[in-house]
Design a protein around this motif. Structure first.
Motif, short mmCIF file in Angstrom:
data_model
loop_
_atom_site.label_atom_id
_atom_site.label_comp_id
_atom_site.label_asym_id
_atom_site.label_seq_id
_atom_site.Cartn_x
_atom_site.Cartn_y
_atom_site.Cartn_z
N THR A 8 0.83 -1.20 0.00
CA THR A 8 0.00 0.00 0.00
C THR A 8 0.86 1.25 0.00
O THR A 8 1.82 1.36 0.77
CB THR A 8 -0.92 0.02 1.24
OG1 THR A 8 -1.78 -1.11 1.18
CG2 THR A 8 -1.75 1.29 1.28
N TYR A 14 -6.23 9.85 -6.24
CA TYR A 14 -6.12 8.67 -7.10
C TYR A 14 -5.64 9.02 -8.51
O TYR A 14 -4.72 8.41 -9.04
CB TYR A 14 -7.47 7.95 -7.23
CG TYR A 14 -7.93 7.22 -6.00
CD1 TYR A 14 -7.19 6.17 -5.46
CD2 TYR A 14 -9.13 7.56 -5.39
CE1 TYR A 14 -7.64 5.48 -4.34
CE2 TYR A 14 -9.59 6.88 -4.28
CZ TYR A 14 -8.83 5.84 -3.75
OH TYR A 14 -9.28 5.17 -2.66
N THR A 33 -11.20 0.02 -9.48
CA THR A 33 -12.56 -0.38 -9.19
C THR A 33 -13.16 0.50 -8.10
O THR A 33 -12.62 0.56 -6.99
CB THR A 33 -12.60 -1.86 -8.72
OG1 THR A 33 -11.98 -2.67 -9.71
CG2 THR A 33 -14.02 -2.31 -8.47
N GLN A 35 -15.35 1.57 -5.03
CA GLN A 35 -15.87 0.86 -3.85
C GLN A 35 -16.54 1.88 -2.94
O GLN A 35 -16.04 2.18 -1.87
CB GLN A 35 -14.74 0.15 -3.11
CG GLN A 35 -14.10 -0.96 -3.89
CD GLN A 35 -13.06 -1.71 -3.07
OE1 GLN A 35 -12.39 -1.14 -2.21
NE2 GLN A 35 -12.92 -2.99 -3.34
N LYS A 38 -14.46 5.14 -1.97
CA LYS A 38 -13.04 4.94 -2.28
C LYS A 38 -12.92 4.06 -3.51
O LYS A 38 -13.92 3.63 -4.08
CB LYS A 38 -12.29 4.34 -1.09
CG LYS A 38 -12.80 2.99 -0.65
CD LYS A 38 -12.02 2.51 0.57
CE LYS A 38 -12.55 1.15 1.01
NZ LYS A 38 -11.77 0.62 2.11
N ARG A 39 -11.68 3.83 -3.93
CA ARG A 39 -11.42 2.99 -5.11
C ARG A 39 -10.33 1.99 -4.77
O ARG A 39 -9.49 2.24 -3.91
CB ARG A 39 -10.96 3.87 -6.28
CG ARG A 39 -12.05 4.73 -6.82
CD ARG A 39 -11.58 5.97 -7.55
NE ARG A 39 -10.70 5.80 -8.68
CZ ARG A 39 -10.16 6.84 -9.34
NH1 ARG A 39 -10.43 8.07 -8.99
NH2 ARG A 39 -9.35 6.62 -10.35
N TRP A 40 -10.36 0.86 -5.47
CA TRP A 40 -9.31 -0.15 -5.38
C TRP A 40 -8.45 0.06 -6.62
O TRP A 40 -8.84 -0.29 -7.73
CB TRP A 40 -9.92 -1.54 -5.34
CG TRP A 40 -8.92 -2.64 -5.16
CD1 TRP A 40 -8.37 -3.42 -6.16
CD2 TRP A 40 -8.36 -3.12 -3.95
NE1 TRP A 40 -7.50 -4.34 -5.63
CE2 TRP A 40 -7.48 -4.18 -4.26
CE3 TRP A 40 -8.51 -2.75 -2.61
CZ2 TRP A 40 -6.75 -4.87 -3.30
CZ3 TRP A 40 -7.79 -3.45 -1.66
CH2 TRP A 40 -6.92 -4.49 -2.00
N LEU A 52 -0.76 -0.87 -4.31
CA LEU A 52 -2.14 -0.49 -4.08
C LEU A 52 -2.12 0.99 -3.73
O LEU A 52 -1.56 1.37 -2.70
CB LEU A 52 -2.76 -1.30 -2.94
CG LEU A 52 -4.15 -0.87 -2.51
CD1 LEU A 52 -5.17 -1.11 -3.63
CD2 LEU A 52 -4.57 -1.58 -1.24
N ALA A 54 -3.66 3.99 -2.28
CA ALA A 54 -4.73 4.23 -1.32
C ALA A 54 -4.82 5.72 -1.01
O ALA A 54 -3.91 6.29 -0.42
CB ALA A 54 -4.46 3.44 -0.03
#
Length: 127
Positions: A8, A14, A33, A35, A38-40, A52, A54
Motif C-alpha cells: 500500500t 487517485y 474499481t 468501492q 473509495k477505489r481499489w 495499491l 490508497a
C-alpha cells in the motif's frame, strides 16, 4: 509457495497518482474499481509486488503521503535499461536527487515520487 502481492502506498489523489505511476514511471494500471467512497487502484511495474494506491482519508493519512519511510529510500524500481528509463522519467519531470552512479550492485539514482517518497531506479549489475 508464498509471495508479496501488494504494497500500500498512501496518495493524496487517485487520478494524479495513476498519471504519475503510469505515464511517469511506466507502470501498468491493473485495476481501478470503485468501492463506494473509495477505489481499489492497483498499478504494476511488471514483476514482483504491485502497488495499491490508497487515497488518504484522514489528516493523519494525508500527513503520511510522501513520508512513508521516514525520509529513507523505501522503494526500488529495477530496470534492464537504466538510461532509457532515466531519460523517459526525466522528460516526464520526475525529480532525481542525484546523478546516476555505478555501484558494485549496479547503476542507480535516487528519485522522488510525486509526494516525496524516495525510490531507487536500479539496473542490477550483471552476474
Amino acid at each position: 509457495m508464498r509471495s508479496l502481492g501488494l504494497v500500500t502506498l498512501v496518495v493524496r489523489d487517485y487520478d494524479e497518482a495513476i498519471r504519475f505511476y503510469v505515464e511517469g514511471l511506466g507502470f501498468t494500471l491493473v485495476e481501478d474499481t470503485p468501492q463506494g467512497d473509495k477505489r481499489w487502484v492497483v498499478v504494476s511495474a511488471g514483476g514482483g509486488a504491485s502497488l495499491l494506491l490508497a487515497q488518504a482519508a484522514t489528516e493523519e493519512q494525508r500527513a503520511r503521503a510522501g513520508d512513508q519511510t521516514g525520509g529513507r529510500v523505501g522503494f526500488f524500481l529495477t530496470t534492464d535499461d537504466f538510461d532509457r528509463d532515466h531519460a523517459r522519467m526525466s522528460a516526464f519531470g520526475v525529480r532525481f536527487l542525484e546523478t546516476p552512479r555505478e555501484e558494485v550492485y549496479g547503476k542507480v539514482a535516487v528519485f522522488e515520487d510525486l509526494y516525496g517518497n524516495q525510490w531507487d531506479l536500479l539496473q542490477p549489475a550483471r552476474a
